[in-house]
Design a protein around this motif. Structure first.
Motif, mmCIF file in Angstrom:
data_model
loop_
_atom_site.group_PDB
_atom_site.id
_atom_site.type_symbol
_atom_site.label_atom_id
_atom_site.label_comp_id
_atom_site.label_asym_id
_atom_site.label_seq_id
_atom_site.Cartn_x
_atom_site.Cartn_y
_atom_site.Cartn_z
ATOM 1 N N LEU A 67 0.854 -1.182 0.000
ATOM 2 C CA LEU A 67 0.000 0.000 0.000
ATOM 3 C C LEU A 67 0.889 1.230 0.000
ATOM 4 N N ALA A 68 0.481 2.262 -0.739
ATOM 5 C CA ALA A 68 1.305 3.471 -0.820
ATOM 6 C C ALA A 68 0.466 4.720 -0.604
ATOM 7 N N PHE A 69 1.080 5.699 0.054
ATOM 8 C CA PHE A 69 0.549 7.055 0.120
ATOM 9 C C PHE A 69 1.586 7.953 -0.523
ATOM 10 N N VAL A 70 1.155 8.788 -1.474
ATOM 11 C CA VAL A 70 2.060 9.707 -2.155
ATOM 12 C C VAL A 70 1.443 11.092 -2.152
ATOM 13 N N GLY A 71 2.192 12.096 -1.693
ATOM 14 C CA GLY A 71 1.680 13.462 -1.702
ATOM 15 C C GLY A 71 2.306 14.306 -0.619
ATOM 16 N N PRO A 72 1.989 15.598 -0.603
ATOM 17 C CA PRO A 72 2.500 16.484 0.451
ATOM 18 C C PRO A 72 2.073 15.993 1.830
ATOM 19 N N MET A 73 2.975 16.080 2.793
ATOM 20 C CA MET A 73 2.650 15.687 4.160
ATOM 21 C C MET A 73 1.942 16.851 4.855
ATOM 22 N N ASN A 94 -0.004 -10.079 7.869
ATOM 23 C CA ASN A 94 1.457 -10.041 7.738
ATOM 24 C C ASN A 94 1.939 -10.008 6.293
ATOM 25 N N ASP A 95 1.012 -9.872 5.340
ATOM 26 C CA ASP A 95 1.395 -9.979 3.932
ATOM 27 C C ASP A 95 1.417 -8.631 3.211
ATOM 28 N N VAL A 96 1.421 -7.523 3.984
ATOM 29 C CA VAL A 96 1.349 -6.197 3.367
ATOM 30 C C VAL A 96 2.490 -5.307 3.861
ATOM 31 N N ASP A 97 3.115 -4.595 2.920
ATOM 32 C CA ASP A 97 4.109 -3.573 3.239
ATOM 33 C C ASP A 97 3.526 -2.201 2.943
ATOM 34 N N PHE A 98 4.158 -1.149 3.509
ATOM 35 C CA PHE A 98 3.588 0.191 3.430
ATOM 36 C C PHE A 98 4.659 1.212 3.043
ATOM 37 N N ILE A 99 4.309 2.099 2.099
ATOM 38 C CA ILE A 99 5.245 3.116 1.625
ATOM 39 C C ILE A 99 4.607 4.495 1.749
ATOM 40 N N VAL A 137 7.781 3.634 -7.536
ATOM 41 C CA VAL A 137 6.950 3.414 -6.347
ATOM 42 C C VAL A 137 5.526 3.057 -6.760
ATOM 43 N N TYR A 138 4.968 3.818 -7.713
ATOM 44 C CA TYR A 138 3.616 3.513 -8.190
ATOM 45 C C TYR A 138 3.530 2.092 -8.726
ATOM 46 N N ASN A 139 4.552 1.684 -9.467
ATOM 47 C CA ASN A 139 4.536 0.349 -10.060
ATOM 48 C C ASN A 139 4.752 -0.745 -9.020
ATOM 49 N N LYS A 140 5.440 -0.413 -7.953
ATOM 50 C CA LYS A 140 5.653 -1.388 -6.888
ATOM 51 C C LYS A 140 4.383 -1.574 -6.057
#
Length: 240
Positions: A67-73, A94-99, A137-140
């Motif tokens: 799962l990814a979050f992309v944008g201004p903090m 336990n099968d998910v990573d986070f970016i 990152v988007y592709n991952k």
């Protein structure tokens, strides 16, 4: 000078610029609706152009989900909301990573969790990435999560979709138009519902593939060469 011009534009809302213009180019129907309240110009919807040579789909790796979050903090973008949802999901499976990718005033609040980026940690925090690194990152990622308060277009959403990554976001501003059928929407503030949609999408690989195909198809209109041709044609018609 740029700041002064911006202030002047905000005060006038661009009325003198776009009133009775031969061509006004809003990003989408939502922006067109807002501009129509103050202008009688001729509107031609032209989306934000996205570099299709950089933001394009690649073969996603098999194995762990991401799962990814992309944008201004910033508060209105919802990074803390995304983090709370991700932490709940982390506890459940336990099968998910986070970016997380981005920088801003909330960076320091998330910095305490950077220790999670140790060996074996499931959270990764990044910032100051090049466009090509961002495309990686988007592709991952398997899903982009965007709990945003408002978007006039949503460039990160469009970039993600052009890479074939479906989006789970909020039903605000122009987000529904930008996503189309390439993702799932939830009402702003209904974060349990957003988490449920993310979990359902994590569990359903067929739905992810379907939404991925939809995202690529829907986002074709955002390709920079398509947008440039549209703008060029509008200029030609106006000059006639």
């Amino acid at each position: 000078l740029k700041r002064k011009l911006f202030q002047l534009y905000n005060i006038s809302q661009g009325r003198r610029i776009i009133k009775n213009s031969d061509a006004v180019l809003p990003f989408n129907k939502n922006e067109k609706k807002q501009l129509e309240k103050i202008s009688h110009g001729k509107f031609n919807i032209v989306p934000c152009p996205i570099n299709h040579k950089i933001y394009r789909p690649k073969n996603k790796r098999s194995g762990r989900l991401t799962l990814a979050f992309v944008g201004p903090m910033e508060v209105w973008k919802g990074p803390l909301v995304a983090f709370d949802i991700f932490k709940k999901i982390e506890k459940e499976r336990n099968d998910v990573d986070f970016i997380f990718v981005g920088n801003g005033t909330l960076t320091h609040q998330l910095s305490m969790y950077r220790s999670l980026n140790r060996k074996g940690g499931r959270f990764i925090f990044m910032r100051n990435l090049s466009t090509r690194q961002l495309a990686e990152v988007y592709n991952k990622a398997d899903i982009l999560v965007s709990p945003t308060f408002y978007e006039s277009f949503g460039c990160t959403i469009a970039e993600s979709m052009m890479c074939g990554t479906p989006v789970v976001s909020t039903n605000v501003g122009a987000v529904p138009e930008t996503i189309g059928n390439g993702g799932l929407l939830t009402k702003y503030g209904k974060w349990d519902d957003m988490k449920d949609k993310i979990t359902r999408l994590l569990d359903d690989s067929h739905m992810r593939k379907r939404l991925s195909k939809n995202a690529i198809k829907h986002s074709n209109q955002y390709k920079d060469d398509v947008v440039v041709k549209k703008i060029h044609d509008i200029y030609k018609n106006v000059l006639k």
